[in-house]
Design a protein around this motif. Sequence first.
Motif, short mmCIF file in Angstrom:
data_model
loop_
_atom_site.label_atom_id
_atom_site.label_comp_id
_atom_site.label_asym_id
_atom_site.label_seq_id
_atom_site.Cartn_x
_atom_site.Cartn_y
_atom_site.Cartn_z
N VAL A 1 -38.64 -1.80 7.96
CA VAL A 1 -38.93 -0.44 8.40
C VAL A 1 -38.35 -0.20 9.79
O VAL A 1 -37.68 0.81 10.03
CB VAL A 1 -40.46 -0.18 8.37
N GLU A 2 -38.60 -1.11 10.71
CA GLU A 2 -38.08 -0.98 12.07
C GLU A 2 -36.55 -0.92 12.07
O GLU A 2 -35.94 -0.10 12.77
CB GLU A 2 -38.56 -2.14 12.92
N ARG A 3 -35.92 -1.81 11.28
CA ARG A 3 -34.46 -1.87 11.25
C ARG A 3 -33.86 -0.55 10.76
O ARG A 3 -32.91 -0.01 11.34
CB ARG A 3 -34.01 -3.02 10.35
N VAL A 4 -34.44 0.00 9.70
CA VAL A 4 -33.89 1.22 9.11
C VAL A 4 -34.17 2.44 9.99
O VAL A 4 -33.31 3.32 10.15
CB VAL A 4 -34.46 1.40 7.68
N LEU A 5 -35.35 2.51 10.58
CA LEU A 5 -35.63 3.63 11.48
C LEU A 5 -34.74 3.58 12.71
O LEU A 5 -34.32 4.63 13.22
CB LEU A 5 -37.10 3.63 11.89
N ASP A 6 -34.43 2.39 13.18
CA ASP A 6 -33.51 2.26 14.31
C ASP A 6 -32.12 2.79 13.98
O ASP A 6 -31.36 3.16 14.89
CB ASP A 6 -33.40 0.79 14.74
N LEU A 7 -31.79 2.84 12.68
CA LEU A 7 -30.47 3.33 12.25
C LEU A 7 -30.45 4.84 12.03
O LEU A 7 -29.44 5.39 11.60
CB LEU A 7 -30.05 2.61 10.96
N GLY A 8 -31.57 5.51 12.30
CA GLY A 8 -31.58 6.96 12.23
C GLY A 8 -32.24 7.55 11.00
O GLY A 8 -32.29 8.78 10.86
N VAL A 9 -32.74 6.73 10.10
CA VAL A 9 -33.46 7.25 8.94
C VAL A 9 -34.79 7.82 9.41
O VAL A 9 -35.44 7.26 10.30
CB VAL A 9 -33.68 6.13 7.89
N ARG A 10 -35.21 8.94 8.81
CA ARG A 10 -36.44 9.58 9.27
C ARG A 10 -37.53 9.65 8.19
O ARG A 10 -38.60 10.20 8.43
CB ARG A 10 -36.15 10.98 9.82
N THR A 11 -37.26 9.14 7.00
CA THR A 11 -38.28 9.04 5.96
C THR A 11 -38.16 7.68 5.32
O THR A 11 -37.06 7.27 4.91
CB THR A 11 -38.11 10.12 4.88
N THR A 12 -39.28 6.97 5.24
CA THR A 12 -39.25 5.65 4.61
C THR A 12 -40.63 5.30 4.08
O THR A 12 -41.62 5.98 4.38
CB THR A 12 -38.75 4.57 5.60
N GLN A 13 -40.67 4.25 3.29
CA GLN A 13 -41.93 3.81 2.69
C GLN A 13 -42.04 2.30 2.79
O GLN A 13 -41.06 1.58 2.53
CB GLN A 13 -41.98 4.24 1.22
N LEU A 14 -43.21 1.83 3.17
CA LEU A 14 -43.50 0.40 3.13
C LEU A 14 -44.16 0.09 1.80
O LEU A 14 -45.25 0.57 1.51
CB LEU A 14 -44.44 0.00 4.27
N ARG A 15 -43.46 -0.71 0.98
CA ARG A 15 -44.04 -1.19 -0.28
C ARG A 15 -44.24 -2.70 -0.12
O ARG A 15 -43.37 -3.51 -0.44
CB ARG A 15 -43.13 -0.87 -1.47
N ARG A 16 -45.39 -3.05 0.42
CA ARG A 16 -45.69 -4.45 0.73
C ARG A 16 -46.42 -5.09 -0.44
O ARG A 16 -47.53 -4.70 -0.79
CB ARG A 16 -46.56 -4.53 1.99
N LYS A 17 -45.78 -6.08 -1.06
CA LYS A 17 -46.38 -6.78 -2.19
C LYS A 17 -47.09 -8.03 -1.67
O LYS A 17 -46.51 -9.11 -1.62
CB LYS A 17 -45.31 -7.14 -3.22
N SER A 18 -48.34 -7.83 -1.29
CA SER A 18 -49.11 -8.93 -0.72
C SER A 18 -50.58 -8.73 -1.06
O SER A 18 -51.08 -7.59 -1.06
CB SER A 18 -48.93 -8.98 0.80
N ALA A 19 -51.27 -9.81 -1.35
CA ALA A 19 -52.71 -9.76 -1.60
C ALA A 19 -53.50 -10.25 -0.40
O ALA A 19 -54.74 -10.35 -0.46
CB ALA A 19 -53.05 -10.60 -2.83
N ASP A 20 -52.83 -10.57 0.68
CA ASP A 20 -53.47 -11.08 1.89
C ASP A 20 -53.88 -9.90 2.77
O ASP A 20 -53.02 -9.20 3.33
CB ASP A 20 -52.50 -11.99 2.64
N PRO A 21 -55.18 -9.63 2.94
CA PRO A 21 -55.62 -8.48 3.73
C PRO A 21 -55.10 -8.49 5.16
O PRO A 21 -54.73 -7.43 5.69
CB PRO A 21 -57.16 -8.60 3.70
#
Length: 357
Positions: free
Chosen positions: A171-191
């Motif tokens: 997310v940080e890498r892509v936003l740094d490149l100028g993207v202004r819409t993104t989604q975090l799809r985190r596949k994790s069961a660890d709270p």
Amino acid sequence: MSLLNREVFWPPADELTEVAERIRARLGGWPAAETRWRICLTVPEAPKADDLIVFSEPHDGAVEGAGAVLEAHGDRVTLRRGEERFALEGDRSDDWLSALAAFLDCNFEPHDALTLALAWRSGDENRDDAWPVDFATFPRVADLPPAPEGGFLACPNALGLYPVLPSAEWVERVLDLGVRTTQLRRKSADPADLQREIARSVEAGRRHDAQLFINDHWREAIAAGAYGVHLGQEDVQTADLSAIAKAGVRLGLSTHGYYEMLRALHFRPSYLALGAVFPTTTKVMPTKPQGLARLGRYVQLLSGRVPLVAIGGIDAKVMPDVLATGVGSAAVVRAVTEAPDTAAAVSSLQQMFASQR
């Protein structure tokens, strides 16, 4: 035409078949139907798996051997197929059964073909564009819980390039490149991992004044003060939509056809995702790929009513065709995360959106 020389209605109904053929001829070219449904006006002695049996009075349950049961009385039509139930309310034209046969022949699933058939109006085949595109004629999905009072906060009508990413680092890498819409799809069961990744992503979104959506984990998104969450159709039954709306968190909902679009719109979401447009390996999809022709029709119906996001199997090669439908945003996954040069890939995709303005 594929309706000819086969049994469309049982018992044979020449007048209904003639109208169905006329409607089908005006709907344009679509892939051959995977199931050759037969619409049964009475129960056959030996129902088959491709029989859709119509009852004009309330009927409880399935018919052994039949593929689907349709119960139509008053302004309500209910389709039952296995354990699935689809209930719609609205006016029906005299030609609705013929239209149903025509849309089934266009390879739409029965619940989507039914939605289109109920939107059909007698004489539509005489218009230059016979496809149902007037939202006012479409039915309502019945038996839904109330939508959150006030609905959800709005987001930009054109969300642009929309990378769906696996980690806060991405997310940080892509936003740094100028993207202004993104989604975090985190596949994790660890709270702890989820809390950490979501908080870090939300903070990155704030720094860049970006639209950062969290996939599925709405409780954690509320706690972190996320811009938005993205949920699937199945999540609508379990998520506390009122809590999401009250927290000022925007809501995106996945849809996979006409029925699900109408169902999602009932909840007044911030945007609708339309897909999967093409085959995808990033997640198991509940439906077959929609394709560009269907995407174009969805955009034609919903443009200006709610922001739209095309999703599923989209890469740089097909992006120009996707954007040509008029959709204001397109989600990508591997086109960014598996690109040899992330910066170059993002720049190229962004340029495609800029050229559509």
